[in-house]
Design a protein around this motif. Structure first.
Motif, mmCIF file in Angstrom:
data_model
loop_
_atom_site.group_PDB
_atom_site.id
_atom_site.type_symbol
_atom_site.label_atom_id
_atom_site.label_comp_id
_atom_site.label_asym_id
_atom_site.label_seq_id
_atom_site.Cartn_x
_atom_site.Cartn_y
_atom_site.Cartn_z
ATOM 1 N N ALA A 712 138.057 101.003 44.761
ATOM 2 C CA ALA A 712 138.074 99.739 45.508
ATOM 3 C C ALA A 712 138.407 99.998 46.973
ATOM 4 O O ALA A 712 137.786 99.421 47.871
ATOM 5 C CB ALA A 712 139.095 98.780 44.886
ATOM 6 N N GLN A 713 139.351 100.880 47.218
ATOM 7 C CA GLN A 713 139.707 101.221 48.591
ATOM 8 C C GLN A 713 138.525 101.865 49.323
ATOM 9 O O GLN A 713 138.268 101.559 50.499
ATOM 10 C CB GLN A 713 140.907 102.167 48.607
ATOM 11 C CG GLN A 713 142.191 101.529 48.114
ATOM 12 C CD GLN A 713 143.350 102.503 48.128
ATOM 13 O OE1 GLN A 713 143.221 103.655 48.527
ATOM 14 N NE2 GLN A 713 144.517 102.050 47.686
ATOM 15 N N ALA A 714 137.823 102.760 48.634
ATOM 16 C CA ALA A 714 136.671 103.425 49.256
ATOM 17 C C ALA A 714 135.558 102.415 49.552
ATOM 18 O O ALA A 714 134.909 102.487 50.605
ATOM 19 C CB ALA A 714 136.152 104.532 48.345
ATOM 20 N N LEU A 715 135.330 101.471 48.651
ATOM 21 C CA LEU A 715 134.311 100.453 48.881
ATOM 22 C C LEU A 715 134.678 99.580 50.079
ATOM 23 O O LEU A 715 133.817 99.190 50.871
ATOM 24 C CB LEU A 715 134.142 99.595 47.625
ATOM 25 C CG LEU A 715 133.445 100.275 46.427
ATOM 26 C CD1 LEU A 715 133.649 99.453 45.160
ATOM 27 C CD2 LEU A 715 131.971 100.489 46.704
ATOM 28 N N ILE A 716 135.961 99.271 50.191
ATOM 29 C CA ILE A 716 136.425 98.489 51.339
ATOM 30 C C ILE A 716 136.210 99.264 52.631
ATOM 31 O O ILE A 716 135.662 98.752 53.608
ATOM 32 C CB ILE A 716 137.920 98.146 51.167
ATOM 33 C CG1 ILE A 716 138.103 97.128 50.047
ATOM 34 C CG2 ILE A 716 138.500 97.606 52.478
ATOM 35 C CD1 ILE A 716 139.543 96.935 49.631
ATOM 36 N N ALA A 717 136.655 100.518 52.650
ATOM 37 C CA ALA A 717 136.568 101.332 53.865
ATOM 38 C C ALA A 717 135.120 101.554 54.284
ATOM 39 O O ALA A 717 134.816 101.657 55.479
ATOM 40 C CB ALA A 717 137.267 102.670 53.633
ATOM 41 N N GLN A 718 134.216 101.621 53.315
ATOM 42 C CA GLN A 718 132.810 101.861 53.618
ATOM 43 C C GLN A 718 132.238 100.765 54.514
ATOM 44 O O GLN A 718 131.324 101.006 55.310
ATOM 45 C CB GLN A 718 132.018 101.932 52.297
ATOM 46 C CG GLN A 718 130.578 102.334 52.470
ATOM 47 C CD GLN A 718 129.875 102.494 51.127
ATOM 48 O OE1 GLN A 718 129.411 103.562 50.763
ATOM 49 N NE2 GLN A 718 129.828 101.424 50.362
#
Length: 804
Positions: A712-718
């Protein structure tokens, strides 16, 4: 990921030849067997490898320069190998508990989860025990999820999980229709040659890599979480009907009592309820009423076998994988309002100062009078000016501290509570571009008490609503419920104070909850911290769990047994002396006064209290958390250090934890009288098996949950690549610092190579990076500006740089 280079591992080849030789061999003999001429360049490498094995006592040097493998004599062991951060650990349980560290070059062709035979090196004072893999005994059957890639010649399965240190080659015949760029599930085939890549076979194609739905689905596959219940299990569940108002024999009728549930707003199963009375003699009566799951899930049934196999419910960002079928968890067993339900109740009488006077544990029939949410309860407490204990929370520091406490480098990582109830938020009304605005910290108006239960693996923090609550809620509630809530709150404060006085440690923890759109993309997030409303429920559950454990302990004297009757305890041992010393050293470097010598729980609380209103608060709490041992299940009671209890168990969540279900069962059996010696022996074996299984499954669930959060964090940062944000350091290593961005609720790595303003060296003693020329220091809590440079959804990793 780089491919495995083609080279010879002389250490392995030497050991293999000596293993199959009946007689000691000379260096010349080894050269001949390995087809290495004495004049060849490789001969010197062979000689050096042999000498290294002799130095480490793996090979024994005989007179006349002959060599053989050193007899084991305790220098050999068998265990599971686990890979982390380029190194591996083998956990050897017999004959003694040992953790053997294996350097990457000595892991042979072992993979994460394999059972291996290890040669243990001679101990070096001041360092961890080292060794090397001599043989893979059993291969792990865990699936391998990842992305299929094609390099122009071969197909490779690149694993998502960092525990796999190699890529897997996939033959054309094993593609199963998969195409390059797709997310797939594979299974291990073979790894016959050390210098070649292992082989895998594709068994399932999940979809195009990079899509949120596909990436979340891969986590379910990666951790082997069951997608559904077997048909016999569902059939058994559906056969049960809801209770009626007819009170069965042997059950206490509590239908007329005022009983309430208090849960998150989105909860779907209600497994605990509360009642409270003030008695004529001045004592108080607290009732903790728990869903009687053991009435429906009977020993040896299909439901029981499946529940034990799962061990726990798993709460991912995008879904819940339940321990029990929905018909039971959300309906028949759930303590919904205004309907009769079977319960197992602990009714405790206390003095006003919180001293337990008596208790009963009974099968009951109850009816919840009203369902409260945490927000409603908090509104009541706020409206009536109810006092609190802990200082106001610092939302930004809470996020930072929790990221660090759950960081893979932390010994506490993965020891999260399986505490969320209900499902997840899905909303198609918000775009992912609005995330920064919708990531809402908890209002400072809400005061929260810290807790150690979540970090130590028991029930934990509840969600604080991210939106302002209505002050009219309290006025809309019947006065008798208002008084009940206020009385429960006041008594919970008494229980809390008494627990802290007896050694409970007051850690501050929280969770992050994400909102997802209909494509499972994170579009918002909120920090879930402890409030007075959640504290009320928590303290009541803690005392019920303690009373149940003490109840069973006392049966030893009643039944005149040499040991207490069988039980699954929730134990938490004292912290490792070295880990705690490391934490204290860093805390002192922050300017915080810490007593010398062995720290008691009271002293740890004093340290936490001393920084309660300082910027170092979250960092100090995190560092101490990391030094704590992990809480586990065990058939042997050693107490619970973090809670300050001499005996503790899990009794209050049987819908989502199997140990609670087992405890219910044995309490009912013990209520009938002392079991036979044969039955006690059988129950002891069951308690041991259940403790081991549920500890393993709980850790697996925590790992899966952490993976889903990292995704979820990676999707947000993307969505924010190239943008700058303010962040704080939540991890320090020799290769860089981990930084958390509170605004986005995500964490990433700022590598040393991107710190161009100075040459930084790693101060291991104080866990910090120090600039050699400018003396700039990067340590836990340091504030800095970072740019999101790269996001790898496959590895669930975020890379930062600094602004130019």
């Amino acid at each position: 990921m780089p491919r495995i280079p083609h080279h010879r591992n002389f250490r392995e080849e030497i050991q293999e030849e000596l293993k199959h030789s009946k007689n000691p061999l000379s260096l010349l003999d080894l050269g001949k067997r390995l087809r290495i001429a004495s004049s060849a360049v490789e001969h010197e490498m062979l000689k050096q490898a042999l000498q290294s094995l002799v130095d480490q006592a793996i090979v024994h040097k005989h007179p006349r320069r002959k060599f053989s493998l050193t007899p084991p004599n305790g220098r050999e062991g068998v265990g599971l190998i686990s890979f982390r951060h380029g190194k591996a650990i083998v956990y050897i349980s017999k004959p003694t508990q040992q953790e053997i560290q294996i350097q990457r070059q000595h892991t042979g062709n072992a993979l994460d989860g394999d059972t291996v035979r290890v040669l243990i090196h001679a101990r070096v004072i001041g360092k961890r025990r080292q060794g090397e893999v001599a043989e893979v005994i059993t291969r792990s059957s865990q699936p391998i999820t990842g992305t299929l890639e094609y390099d122009g010649s071969f197909y490779y399965l690149v694993p998502d999980d960092e525990r796999y240190h190699v890529d897997f080659i996939v033959a054309d015949a094993n593609l199963n229709g998969a195409k390059a760029g797709e997310k797939v599930v594979g299974v291990f085939q073979q790894w016959s040659l050390r210098q070649a890549s292992p082989e895998a076979r594709i068994v399932e194609v999940l979809g195009n890599s990079g899509q949120a739905q596909v990436e979340f689905a891969s986590i379910v596959k990666e951790f082997q979480l069951p997608a559904s219940f077997p048909s016999p299990v569902e059939q058994e569940a559906q056969a049960w009907s809801e209770p009626t108002e007819v009170v069965p024999d042997g059950r206490l009728n509590l239908l007329g009592d005022t009983i309430v549930t208090i849960d998150p707003v989105d909860a779907r199963d209600f497994d605990d309820a509360l009642s409270f009375k003030t008695l004529s003699n001045g004592e108080v009566e607290l009732g903790v009423h728990i869903a009687d799951v053991s009435h429906y899930v009977q020993e040896g049934s299909h439901l029981d076998v499946e529940a034990l196999r799962r061990g726990t419910s798993t709460y991912l960002v995008h879904k819940v994988v339940p321990m029990l079928p929905e018909h039971l968890s959300n309906n028949v067993c759930s303590l919904m309002p205004d309907v009769p339900r079977f319960a197992f109740s602990v009714i405790m009488r206390f003095s006003k100062t919180g001293v337990l006077k008596s208790h009963t544990i009974s099968e009951t029939l109850i009816r919840s009078s009203r369902r409260f949410t945490y927000e409603e309860v908090q509104d009541i407490l706020d409206a009536h000016g109810a006092s609190t204990i802990a200082p106001p929370a610092d939302p930004g520091m809470q996020v930072i501290a929790q990221q660090a406490a759950n960081h893979p480098l932390s010994s506490q990582a993965g020891e999260q509570a399986l505490s969320q109830r209900g499902g997840y938020h899905v909303s198609s009304k918000t775009s992912s571009q609005q995330l920064a605005a919708s990531a809402r910290p908890v209002s400072k108006k809400r005061k929260s008490k810290s807790k150690d239960e979540k970090v130590l693996g028991t029930t934990a923090t509840r969600e604080v609503a991210p939106t302002p609550t209505s002050t009219s809620t309290a006025h809309a509630v019947d006065d008798r419920y208002v008084q009940l809530i206020l009385q429960l709150h006041e008594f919970a404060q008494t229980l809390y104070s008494k627990r802290i006085q007896h050694g409970g440690i007051d850690f501050e923890t929280q969770e992050i909850k994400y909102q997802l759109d209909d494509q499972l993309m994170p579009v918002g997030g909120s920090v879930k911290v402890r409030t007075d409303a959640t504290s009320l429920v928590e303290e009541c559950m803690l005392v019920a769990n303690r009373v149940v454990a003490e109840h069973v302990e006392k049966l030893k004297k009643t039944w005149r047994l040499p040991e207490p009757p069988p039980m699954t305890y929730r134990i938490h041992e004292e912290p490792d002396v070295e880990k705690l010393a490391d934490a204290v050293r860093v805390i002192r470097s922050l300017g915080v006064d810490v007593p010398s010598g062995k720290l008691t729980p009271m002293q740890l609380n004093a340290v936490l209290h001393a920084v309660s209103d300082k910027p170092e608060r979250g960092v100090v709490s995190m560092l101490l958390l990391r030094s704590m041992a992990k809480a586990v299940y065990s058939e042997y009671n050693v107490g619970h250090f973090g809670l300050g209890f001499t005996a503790y168990t899990h009794f209050t969540s049987p819908i989502r934890r199997y140990p609670d279900l087992f405890v219910h069962r044995i309490l009912k059996e013990y209520a009938k009288g002392k079991p036979s010696a044969a039955r006690l022996h059988q129950l002891h074996d069951q308690a041991g098996l259940i403790s081991d299984q549920c500890t393993v499954m709980e850790r697996a669930a925590v790992e899966a949950e952490r993976a889903s959060v990292k995704l979820a964090q990676a999707l947000i940062a993307q969505e924010h690549v190239g943008e700058s944000f303010e962040g704080a350091v939540t991890g320090v290593t020799s290769f860089g610092v981990f930084v958390t961005i509170p605004k986005l609720l995500c964490e990433g790595l700022l590598h040393l190579k991107h710190l161009q303003d100075d040459y930084y060296y790693f101060d291991e003693q104080r866990l910090r990076l120090v600039g050699k020329s400018k003396r700039r220091i990067l340590k836990y809590g340091s504030q800095l500006t970072v740019v999101i440079a790269r996001v790898d959804l496959t590895k669930r990793m975020i890379d930062f740089t600094v602004p130019v």
